[in-house]
Motif scaffolding. Structure first.
Motif, PDB file in Angstrom:
ATOM      1  N   GLU A  63       0.630  -1.341  -0.160  1.00 21.48           N
ATOM      2  CA  GLU A  63      -0.050  -0.283   0.027  1.00 21.48           C
ATOM      3  C   GLU A  63       1.051   1.238   0.063  1.00 21.48           C
ATOM      4  O   GLU A  63       0.178   2.319  -0.892  1.00 21.48           O
ATOM      5  N   ARG A 116       2.457   1.931  -3.306  1.00 20.06           N
ATOM      6  CA  ARG A 116       1.161   2.139  -4.333  1.00 20.06           C
ATOM      7  C   ARG A 116       1.020   4.052  -3.931  1.00 20.06           C
ATOM      8  O   ARG A 116       0.676   4.548  -5.483  1.00 20.06           O
ATOM      9  N   PRO A 150       2.012   5.004  -7.967  1.00 17.50           N
ATOM     10  CA  PRO A 150       0.637   4.717  -8.490  1.00 17.50           C
ATOM     11  C   PRO A 150       0.392   3.988  -9.902  1.00 17.50           C
ATOM     12  O   PRO A 150       0.878   3.756 -10.376  1.00 17.50           O
ATOM     13  N   ALA A 151       0.271   2.758  -8.749  1.00 24.30           N
ATOM     14  CA  ALA A 151       0.110   1.084 -10.091  1.00 24.30           C
ATOM     15  C   ALA A 151      -1.441   0.607  -9.191  1.00 24.30           C
ATOM     16  O   ALA A 151      -1.422   0.187  -8.262  1.00 24.30           O
ATOM     17  N   ALA A 152      -2.177   0.021 -10.217  1.00 23.06           N
ATOM     18  CA  ALA A 152      -3.649  -0.769  -9.583  1.00 23.06           C
ATOM     19  C   ALA A 152      -3.004  -2.605  -8.984  1.00 23.06           C
ATOM     20  O   ALA A 152      -3.909  -2.509  -8.022  1.00 23.06           O
ATOM     21  N   GLY A 153      -2.276  -3.045  -9.594  1.00 22.59           N
ATOM     22  CA  GLY A 153      -1.257  -3.653  -9.707  1.00 22.59           C
ATOM     23  C   GLY A 153      -1.288  -3.706  -8.172  1.00 22.59           C
ATOM     24  O   GLY A 153      -0.865  -4.605  -6.897  1.00 22.59           O
ATOM     25  N   TRP A 154      -0.690  -3.031  -7.139  1.00 20.88           N
ATOM     26  CA  TRP A 154      -0.292  -2.562  -6.069  1.00 20.88           C
ATOM     27  C   TRP A 154      -1.646  -2.756  -4.930  1.00 20.88           C
ATOM     28  O   TRP A 154      -1.244  -3.227  -3.819  1.00 20.88           O
ATOM     29  N   ARG A 155      -2.823  -2.157  -5.024  1.00 18.75           N
ATOM     30  CA  ARG A 155      -3.800  -2.812  -4.300  1.00 18.75           C
ATOM     31  C   ARG A 155      -3.652  -3.626  -4.076  1.00 18.75           C
ATOM     32  O   ARG A 155      -4.578  -3.604  -3.221  1.00 18.75           O
ATOM     33  N   VAL A 156      -4.604  -3.981  -5.846  1.00 16.59           N
ATOM     34  CA  VAL A 156      -4.950  -5.634  -5.746  1.00 16.59           C
ATOM     35  C   VAL A 156      -4.250  -6.673  -4.431  1.00 16.59           C
ATOM     36  O   VAL A 156      -4.872  -7.552  -4.055  1.00 16.59           O
ATOM     37  N   ALA A 171     -11.595   3.634  -1.444  1.00 20.02           N
ATOM     38  CA  ALA A 171     -10.534   3.540  -1.748  1.00 20.02           C
ATOM     39  C   ALA A 171      -9.870   4.252  -2.400  1.00 20.02           C
ATOM     40  O   ALA A 171      -8.464   3.934  -3.123  1.00 20.02           O
ATOM     41  N   LYS A 172     -10.174   5.076  -2.790  1.00 21.57           N
ATOM     42  CA  LYS A 172      -9.054   6.697  -3.003  1.00 21.57           C
ATOM     43  C   LYS A 172      -8.309   7.409  -2.196  1.00 21.57           C
ATOM     44  O   LYS A 172      -7.532   7.927  -1.794  1.00 21.57           O
TER      45      LYS A 172
END
Length: 278
Positions: free
Chosen positions: A25, A28, A32-38, A88-89
Motif C-alpha cells: 500500500e 502504491r 501509483p498502479a492498480a496492481g499494488w492495491r490488488v 478506495a481513493k
C-alpha cells in the motif's frame, strides 16, 4: 492422531502478511498502479484468514494481555479491509495497518515473555461468574476498538489540518478523508466506546468484589490504567460537549487515550488464573 494444518499457524504468518500488505500500500502511494492495491488486499485477506484460524484453534482469552491485543488486532484488521474497499481513493491502509502490526507484535512479545493459558475467573467461580467475566471482556474489547478508531481519526485529522494550514495542493500528497468526516468518525467512536467502557468497568468491579479481591487488586496497573482511561474519556466528553474546545485539542487527548489503552491491555488482569501451558 491427525494434526490440523491450522495448528501450525503462528503470529509470524499473519503478522508478516499484514506487513507485506502495508508495504504494498505504501508503494502504491509512491508509484501509483492498480496492481499494488490488488496485491496489498490479497496479503491483507491472507493475514485476516490466518489470524482468524489462529484465534479459532488457540482461542486466546481476553483475560490474558496477549489475547486481548490479538482480538483487538483482528477487529481492526477487519476494519482495515472494509475501509480499504469502501474508501478506495484514500490511504486508509497506511494508517490502520501499522496499528494492527504493532498490536500483533506486542502480543507476541507478551506471550513469549509469559507463556501459558489464562482464563477469566478465580478458583470456585461458577458458570454465572464466568459468563459475566466474558461480558466484561467483550465490553472492554469493543470499547478498545472505539479508542483505536478515535486514535486513527485523530492522527489523520491532525495531518489533514496541517496540510490545509500550509495550503498544500491535494494532488501532491497522500489522499485522505475531509476534516469533517474525520471529526465525525472521532466523535462517533468516542460516543460509542464510553458507555461500553463504563458498563465494562462496573461489571469488572462487581466481579472483583464478588471474588473478595477488590482491596488486593484495586491498585493493580490494569485497574488503575483502565480507570484512568475512563476518566480521560469523561474529560473528552466534557471538553467536546461542555467546553466546546477545538477539534485539534480533542484529537491530542484522543491520542493520549490510545496510549493509556495500550498500557491497560498489556497489563496483567486481576481475574487471570495462570495454569498449565498449552
Amino acid at each position: 492422531m491427525t494434526v490440523s494444518p491450522l495448528q501450525g499457524i503462528t503470529h509470524a504468518c499473519f503478522g508478516l502478511s499484514y506487513l507485506c500488505a502495508f508495504l504494498l500500500e505504501f508503494a502504491r502511494l509512491l508509484w501509483p498502479a492498480a496492481g499494488w492495491r490488488v496485491a496489498g488486499l490479497a496479503f491483507g485477506v491472507a493475514g485476516v484468514f490466518a489470524q482468524s484460524a489462529y484465534l479459532l484453534v488457540n482461542q486466546p482469552t481476553p483475560a490474558a494481555p496477549y489475547g486481548s491485543l490479538l482480538w483487538l488486532a483482528w477487529v481492526l484488521a477487519l476494519f482495515y479491509l472494509y475501509g480499504t474497499v469502501h474508501h478506495a481513493k484514500q490511504a486508509w491502509a497506511v494508517f490502520v495497518l501499522p496499528v494492527v502490526i504493532g498490536l500483533v507484535g506486542l502480543s507476541l512479545v507478551l506471550v513469549t515473555a509469559a507463556p501459558g493459558h489464562t482464563d477469566f475467573g478465580v478458583p470456585g467461580w461458577a458458570a454465572g461468574e464466568r459468563f459475566w467475566g466474558g461480558v466484561h471482556g467483550l465490553l472492554i474489547l469493543l470499547a478498545s476498538v472505539g479508542v483505536c478508531v478515535s486514535f486513527l481519526a485523530s492522527v489523520m485529522y491532525l495531518i489533514q489540518a496541517r496540510r490545509l494550514r500550509q495550503k498544500i495542493a491535494p494532488g501532491t500528497v497522500v489522499p485522505m478523508l475531509s476534516l469533517e468526516r474525520l471529526e465525525t468518525m472521532n466523535r462517533r467512536a468516542l460516543n460509542g466506546a464510553f458507555p461500553m467502557l463504563t458498563v465494562g468497568l462496573l461489571v469488572g468491579t462487581m466481579l472483583l468484589e464478588h471474588g473478595h479481591a477488590f482491596g488486593e487488586n484495586v491498585l493493580s496497573l490494569k485497574v488503575l490504567s483502565t480507570t484512568g482511561l475512563w476518566l480521560v474519556f469523561l474529560l473528552l466528553l466534557y471538553l467536546r460537549y461542555g467546553a466546546h474546545v477545538p477539534p485539534r485539542r480533542l484529537a491530542l487527548f484522543s491520542i493520549g487515550a490510545f496510549v493509556l489503552l495500550i498500557v491497560a491491555l498489556a497489563a496483567a488482569h486481576p481475574f487471570s488464573v495462570v495454569g498449565g501451558g498449552q
